[in-house]
Design a protein around this motif. Structure first.
Motif, PDB file in Angstrom:
ATOM      1  N   LEU A   1       0.808  -1.213   0.000  1.00  0.00           N
ATOM      2  CA  LEU A   1       0.000   0.000   0.000  1.00  0.00           C
ATOM      3  C   LEU A   1       0.844   1.267   0.000  1.00  0.00           C
ATOM      4  O   LEU A   1       0.394   2.323  -0.446  1.00  0.00           O
TER       5      LEU A   1
ATOM      6  N   ARG B   1      -5.477   2.050  -4.945  1.00  0.00           N
ATOM      7  CA  ARG B   1      -4.143   2.519  -5.352  1.00  0.00           C
ATOM      8  C   ARG B   1      -3.992   2.396  -6.871  1.00  0.00           C
ATOM      9  O   ARG B   1      -4.604   1.535  -7.506  1.00  0.00           O
TER      10      ARG B   1
ATOM     11  N   SER C   1      -8.040  -1.363  -2.556  1.00  0.00           N
ATOM     12  CA  SER C   1      -7.423  -0.184  -1.964  1.00  0.00           C
ATOM     13  C   SER C   1      -7.588   1.087  -2.795  1.00  0.00           C
ATOM     14  O   SER C   1      -7.446   2.192  -2.274  1.00  0.00           O
TER      15      SER C   1
END
Length: 508
Positions: free
Chosen positions: A301, A331, A329
């Motif tokens: 992360l 990302r 996430s």
């Protein structure tokens, strides 16, 4: 007139014919069983739609058909002089169990029974044993259980009896064996107390024992104290190093080029970390390691990676949890290729891992570079858009050199690169003449770094292939690769000299 000393007597000829008849009859028995599976599967198709039951039976038919084809190949071996099909060796555990489950789960459920496969974690991914012989043994035992055990679960367990011995338990919760029949259960023609209810010739368990003894093993039966029957199979494993026949399946594998790629390796075993780090580094990757799931997720992360190799069973957070959290996430790199590394070899486990978001599976223990290369190629192929974007972001040295070809410092750097390439080529040929394979591998590492730095993927990949070949291929194959490396190196030198108008390889 005297009979020639080495001529065969009538009794010997009759004995040979009888033995031949026995082999053919046993083979015919197994072939009929496989064909019965095909017909049984066909009869269960409700319609043309591929609902789950139909899909399952389709897999059963396919597996039984493959088995029948192998039996017919064996029939040629028996019947035709000088024909040699060769033993189905070695056994690839995942492929073997997948075929076993595909064939017998549908048959068991059609008879109202549950079918369960389990594998102890210490069973290797590749076993030195004739796979077809083992499959025939299990097929006869399982079909016998389906025929006589009733509507009860069947459990098959694979474990290691010793470092060189495989043990397989086959258990059911049915009525068990008649006590009077236990002593003769594996004899020819023995069919048990319920034989009058079913057709058959009493060859199934006799074949299982015959094949087991041919493998140098032992097979026994007993009634379990809690009820039901148990058959235990013990067979030795070959400790010989697998021959090149094992590598034929991977002959067309392209070794991946991970030059300048950041790869995360997460595994709670320091040994597995070291093995993966060494092999991934040979592909040009820059490695970061973590020993638990929480550390792996934190690293993933915090910064972008190009590839992740995650152990599924880790402390703190499982590999499945790490994959799910990363995928959710948001990302920019959440869609990076992920290889799940696991000791689980059953197909349902693999399906669950892939469903969780993995792109490829690497089964432990890791048996060399080629399985890892296959997993990397599969993972990268599953995420072409991500890989293309990452490649576009890399600032390769050769691209920079081309843009600044007129600058003195770029020309100096190019001269250093040429000097390195010439030194590596000379050292590699000298090491081959001295039969110094360790130094050849050292030169491969240098060539991977230099070629990768200038973006010459073909030469970098060739150097990795040579590095792997040292431990896996014949001397002739290695020699051919060693001869090819200087040719490609000279080609790269010529390309650089043309780009920078360099007339001689002399450093200023």
């Amino acid at each position: 007139m005297k009979t020639p000393r080495h001529s065969r007597t009538t009794d010997q000829i009759l004995d040979e014919q009888h033995a031949r008849h026995d082999r053919v009859s046993m083979l015919a028995h197994d072939a009929r069983s496989a064909l019965a599976d095909i017909l049984g599967g066909l009869s269960l198709f409700p319609d043309a739609s591929l609902d789950p039951q139909t899909h399952q039976q389709l897999e059963r038919i396919q597996s039984a058909s493959e088995y029948l084809a192998r039996l017919l190949e064996l029939g040629l071996d028996i019947s035709i002089p000088h024909y040699r099909a060769g033993a189905d060796y070695p056994l690839r555990l995942f492929d073997f169990l997948t075929a076993l489950e595909r064939r017998w789960r549908g048959a068991a459920e059609a008879a109202g029974m549950e079918f369960h496969l389990a594998v102890a974690p210490d069973v290797p991914a590749i076993l030195g044993i004739d796979a077809l012989a083992l499959e025939r043994i299990l097929a006869n035992v399982i079909s016998n259980a389906i025929a006589y055990a009733g509507s009860v679960p069947i459990h098959i367990l694979f474990e290691m009896r010793s470092a060189t011995g495989l043990r397989v338990y086959m258990r059911d919760a049915g009525p068990g064996f008649a006590p009077d029949n236990l002593a003769t259960l594996f004899d020819r023609g023995q069919r048990g107390a319920q034989a009058h209810l079913r057709q058959g010739d009493g060859l199934g368990l006799f074949i299982a024992r015959t094949l087991t003894h041919q493998l140098g093993g032992d097979i026994t039966a007993r009634n379990r104290s809690g009820g039901g029957a148990e058959i235990r199979l013990d067979v030795p494993l070959s400790t010989a190093r697998p021959t090149r026949r094992l590598a034929h399946r991977h002959d067309d594998i392209t070794l991946p080029d991970l030059t300048n790629c950041r790869v995360l390796v997460a595994d709670d075993s320091l040994t597995n970390q070291a093995v993966l780090e060494k092999m991934l580094s040979a592909f040009g990757a820059r490695i970061e390691t973590q020993s638990d799931g929480i550390g792996a997720l934190t690293a993933l992360l915090e910064a972008p990676f190009d590839l992740a190799v995650l152990d599924i069973d880790m402390p703190g957070e499982s590999g499945l949890g790490v994959i799910a959290a990363l995928r959710d996430s948001g990302r920019d790199w959440a869609d990076l290729p992920i290889i799940a590394c696991t000791g689980f070899v059953l197909r349902p486990d693999h399906e669950a891992i892939m469903a969780a978001g993995a792109d490829a599976i690497l089964t432990k223990p890791i048996n060399g570079m080629l399985p890892l290369a296959c997993a990397i190629n599969k993972a990268l192929a599953a995420k072409p858009a991500f890989c293309k974007a990452r490649r576009g972001a890399q600032d390769l040295l050769f691209s920079a050199l081309q843009q600044r070809a007129e600058e003195p410092e770029s020309k100096t750097l190019a001269l250093y690169i040429i000097a390195d390439l010439k030194m590596i080529a000379r050292a590699m040929m000298h090491s081959w003449q001295q039969v110094d394979t360790a130094d050849i591998q050292r030169q491969c590492h240098k060539l991977i770094a230099v070629a990768g730095a200038v973006g010459e993927t073909a030469l970098s990949t060739q150097a990795r292939a040579l590095h792997c070949a040292i431990e896996q291929e014949t001397q002739d194959d290695i020699h051919e690769r060693v001869r090819e490396a200087p040719d490609r190196t000279d080609s790269l030198i010529h390309q650089i000299t043309s780009q920078f108008s360099i007339k001689e390889y002399i450093l200023p």
